[in-house]
Design a protein around this motif. Structure first.
Motif, PDB file in Angstrom:
ATOM      1  N   LEU A  42      26.443  35.767  44.422  1.00 52.67           N
ATOM      2  CA  LEU A  42      25.227  35.106  44.874  1.00 52.67           C
ATOM      3  C   LEU A  42      24.654  35.921  46.022  1.00 52.67           C
ATOM      4  N   VAL A  43      23.480  36.522  45.820  1.00 47.77           N
ATOM      5  CA  VAL A  43      22.858  37.234  46.933  1.00 47.77           C
ATOM      6  C   VAL A  43      22.012  36.236  47.708  1.00 47.77           C
ATOM      7  N   ALA A  44      22.182  36.232  49.004  1.00 49.06           N
ATOM      8  CA  ALA A  44      21.502  35.290  49.886  1.00 49.06           C
ATOM      9  C   ALA A  44      20.455  36.045  50.690  1.00 49.06           C
ATOM     10  N   VAL A  45      19.182  35.816  50.349  1.00 55.26           N
ATOM     11  CA  VAL A  45      18.087  36.561  50.968  1.00 55.26           C
ATOM     12  C   VAL A  45      16.963  35.582  51.315  1.00 55.26           C
ATOM     13  N   PRO A  46      16.270  35.752  52.423  1.00 55.04           N
ATOM     14  CA  PRO A  46      16.587  36.662  53.518  1.00 55.04           C
ATOM     15  C   PRO A  46      17.646  36.066  54.442  1.00 55.04           C
ATOM     16  N   HIS A  47      18.273  36.915  55.212  1.00 57.35           N
ATOM     17  CA  HIS A  47      19.286  36.486  56.177  1.00 57.35           C
ATOM     18  C   HIS A  47      18.816  36.931  57.554  1.00 57.35           C
ATOM     19  N   THR A  48      18.141  36.009  58.267  1.00 55.47           N
ATOM     20  CA  THR A  48      17.551  36.362  59.561  1.00 55.47           C
ATOM     21  C   THR A  48      18.013  35.470  60.703  1.00 55.47           C
ATOM     22  N   SER A  49      18.840  34.458  60.404  1.00 59.62           N
ATOM     23  CA  SER A  49      19.201  33.490  61.426  1.00 59.62           C
ATOM     24  C   SER A  49      20.596  32.911  61.176  1.00 59.62           C
ATOM     25  N   ALA A 117      29.020  34.399  47.992  1.00 59.05           N
ATOM     26  CA  ALA A 117      27.703  34.705  48.550  1.00 59.05           C
ATOM     27  C   ALA A 117      27.789  35.960  49.406  1.00 59.05           C
ATOM     28  N   VAL A 118      26.828  36.848  49.197  1.00 61.01           N
ATOM     29  CA  VAL A 118      26.781  38.105  49.943  1.00 61.01           C
ATOM     30  C   VAL A 118      25.335  38.344  50.395  1.00 61.01           C
ATOM     31  N   PRO A 119      25.095  38.431  51.710  1.00 58.90           N
ATOM     32  CA  PRO A 119      23.743  38.796  52.148  1.00 58.90           C
ATOM     33  C   PRO A 119      23.596  40.323  52.075  1.00 58.90           C
ATOM     34  N   PRO A 120      22.745  40.832  51.185  1.00 60.60           N
ATOM     35  CA  PRO A 120      22.659  42.291  51.024  1.00 60.60           C
ATOM     36  C   PRO A 120      22.137  43.027  52.246  1.00 60.60           C
ATOM     37  N   GLU A 121      21.487  42.300  53.166  1.00 53.35           N
ATOM     38  CA  GLU A 121      21.041  42.964  54.384  1.00 53.35           C
ATOM     39  C   GLU A 121      22.236  43.304  55.269  1.00 53.35           C
ATOM     40  N   GLY A 122      23.322  42.536  55.153  1.00 55.95           N
ATOM     41  CA  GLY A 122      24.532  42.811  55.903  1.00 55.95           C
ATOM     42  C   GLY A 122      24.465  42.428  57.371  1.00 55.95           C
ATOM     43  N   THR A 123      23.329  41.915  57.805  1.00 54.60           N
ATOM     44  CA  THR A 123      23.122  41.569  59.205  1.00 54.60           C
ATOM     45  C   THR A 123      21.917  40.632  59.290  1.00 54.60           C
ATOM     46  N   ARG A 124      21.765  39.979  60.445  1.00 58.07           N
ATOM     47  CA  ARG A 124      20.576  39.147  60.645  1.00 58.07           C
ATOM     48  C   ARG A 124      19.405  39.963  61.170  1.00 58.07           C
ATOM     49  N   SER A 125      19.644  41.213  61.518  1.00 57.20           N
ATOM     50  CA  SER A 125      18.577  42.093  62.019  1.00 57.20           C
ATOM     51  C   SER A 125      17.819  42.719  60.851  1.00 57.20           C
ATOM     52  N   ILE A 137      30.171  45.043  43.063  1.00 59.28           N
ATOM     53  CA  ILE A 137      31.084  43.949  42.716  1.00 59.28           C
ATOM     54  C   ILE A 137      30.694  43.369  41.358  1.00 59.28           C
ATOM     55  N   ALA A 138      29.412  43.096  41.177  1.00 60.84           N
ATOM     56  CA  ALA A 138      28.943  42.525  39.906  1.00 60.84           C
ATOM     57  C   ALA A 138      29.214  43.461  38.738  1.00 60.84           C
ATOM     58  N   MET A 139      28.957  44.741  38.932  1.00 59.43           N
ATOM     59  CA  MET A 139      29.212  45.719  37.861  1.00 59.43           C
ATOM     60  C   MET A 139      30.702  45.816  37.561  1.00 59.43           C
ATOM     61  N   GLY A 140      31.519  45.907  38.620  1.00 58.58           N
ATOM     62  CA  GLY A 140      32.960  46.080  38.433  1.00 58.58           C
ATOM     63  C   GLY A 140      33.635  44.874  37.810  1.00 58.58           C
ATOM     64  N   ALA A 141      33.131  43.679  38.098  1.00 58.90           N
ATOM     65  CA  ALA A 141      33.723  42.452  37.552  1.00 58.90           C
ATOM     66  C   ALA A 141      32.997  41.983  36.287  1.00 58.90           C
ATOM     67  N   ASN A 142      31.930  42.708  35.904  1.00 61.46           N
ATOM     68  CA  ASN A 142      31.141  42.372  34.716  1.00 61.46           C
ATOM     69  C   ASN A 142      30.604  40.942  34.781  1.00 61.46           C
ATOM     70  N   ILE A 143      29.946  40.636  35.899  1.00 61.44           N
ATOM     71  CA  ILE A 143      29.394  39.303  36.130  1.00 61.44           C
ATOM     72  C   ILE A 143      27.938  39.428  36.572  1.00 61.44           C
ATOM     73  N   PRO A 144      27.151  38.348  36.454  1.00 60.80           N
ATOM     74  CA  PRO A 144      25.759  38.412  36.881  1.00 60.80           C
ATOM     75  C   PRO A 144      25.594  38.237  38.382  1.00 60.80           C
ATOM     76  N   ILE A 145      24.358  38.416  38.810  1.00 60.34           N
ATOM     77  CA  ILE A 145      23.983  38.242  40.208  1.00 60.34           C
ATOM     78  C   ILE A 145      22.984  37.084  40.278  1.00 60.34           C
ATOM     79  N   ALA A 146      23.328  36.054  41.036  1.00 57.36           N
ATOM     80  CA  ALA A 146      22.420  34.929  41.233  1.00 57.36           C
ATOM     81  C   ALA A 146      21.511  35.246  42.406  1.00 57.36           C
ATOM     82  N   LEU A 147      20.219  35.140  42.188  1.00 58.03           N
ATOM     83  CA  LEU A 147      19.252  35.438  43.236  1.00 58.03           C
ATOM     84  C   LEU A 147      18.909  34.149  43.967  1.00 58.03           C
ATOM     85  N   ALA A 148      19.582  33.940  45.110  1.00 54.87           N
ATOM     86  CA  ALA A 148      19.391  32.730  45.906  1.00 54.87           C
ATOM     87  C   ALA A 148      18.477  33.042  47.082  1.00 54.87           C
TER      88      ALA A 148
END
Length: 194
Positions: A42-49, A117-125, A137-148
């Motif tokens: 699960l990608v969590a975007v945006p991550h600002t706070s 859940a993984v925030p692709p920005e890696g930071t709140r900045s 991770i998704a490619m290696g585990a052969n799983i989809p990516i949920a766009l949250a």
């Protein structure tokens, strides 16, 4: 199975009700549908706070899925460690990024059901480019990516769609980022997608 707030007897129904009431009282609405697959990143975007975290956990309860998340290992020191793990936290050492990807793929391969859940920005900045660990991770585990997402301007959050990576990381990341155009984080000046 490790004990978390999602599988502690008697806790889930109580927290789900409290979370639904909390979202209603604060004016947040859910949008979209979570993936039908039992395993996904699960990608969590945006991550600002720092507020992104409790709002996301609240929404996960109302949607009805067990959300695990990765956090810097400093969050898991001393008395906080057991609490963070109970909340679905997985401590990571940011200095060993490749090892984190391999370990996460291994975790997905060892279970029938897992959402991380993984925030692709890696930071709140604000950052110019996303970290691509979630994609590997998704490619290696052969799983989809949920766009949250969390859109503070419209007070909506949830799922935009489910993305199935093709292996062409450049094209795929561009497509994924395009879904987030117009979504506003709590601190708009820190958003990486406009």
């Amino acid at each position: 199975m490790k004990l978390t707030m999602y599988n502690t007897p008697g806790i889930r129904p109580l927290l789900k009700s409290l979370c639904a009431i909390s979202l209603k009282l604060t004016g947040w609405r859910l949008k979209g549908n979570m993936p039908s697959e039992a395993k996904y990143v699960l990608v969590a975007v945006p991550h600002t706070s720092n507020w992104d975290f409790p709002i996301s956990l609240t929404m996960a309860f109302v949607f009805g899925f067990d959300m695990h998340w990765m956090g810097k290992d400093a969050l898991f020191k001393s008395w906080r460690g057991p609490i963070m793990k109970w909340m679905g936290g997985i401590p990571i050492n940011r200095k060993c990024a490749n090892n984190v990807v391999a370990q996460t793929i291994d975790a997905f391969n060892k279970t029938d059901r897992l959402v991380i859940a993984v925030p692709p920005e890696g930071t709140r900045s604000r950052v110019a480019t996303w970290k691509t660990g979630f994609y590997h991770i998704a490619m290696g585990a052969n799983i989809p990516i949920a766009l949250a997402f969390l859109d503070y301007k419209r007070k909506t959050g949830g799922f935009l769609s489910t993305f199935y990576p093709t292996g062409d990381i450049t094209v795929d990341i561009k497509k994924i980022r395009s879904h987030y155009i117009g979504i506003c984080g709590k601190h708009a000046n820190k958003c990486t997608v406009e």
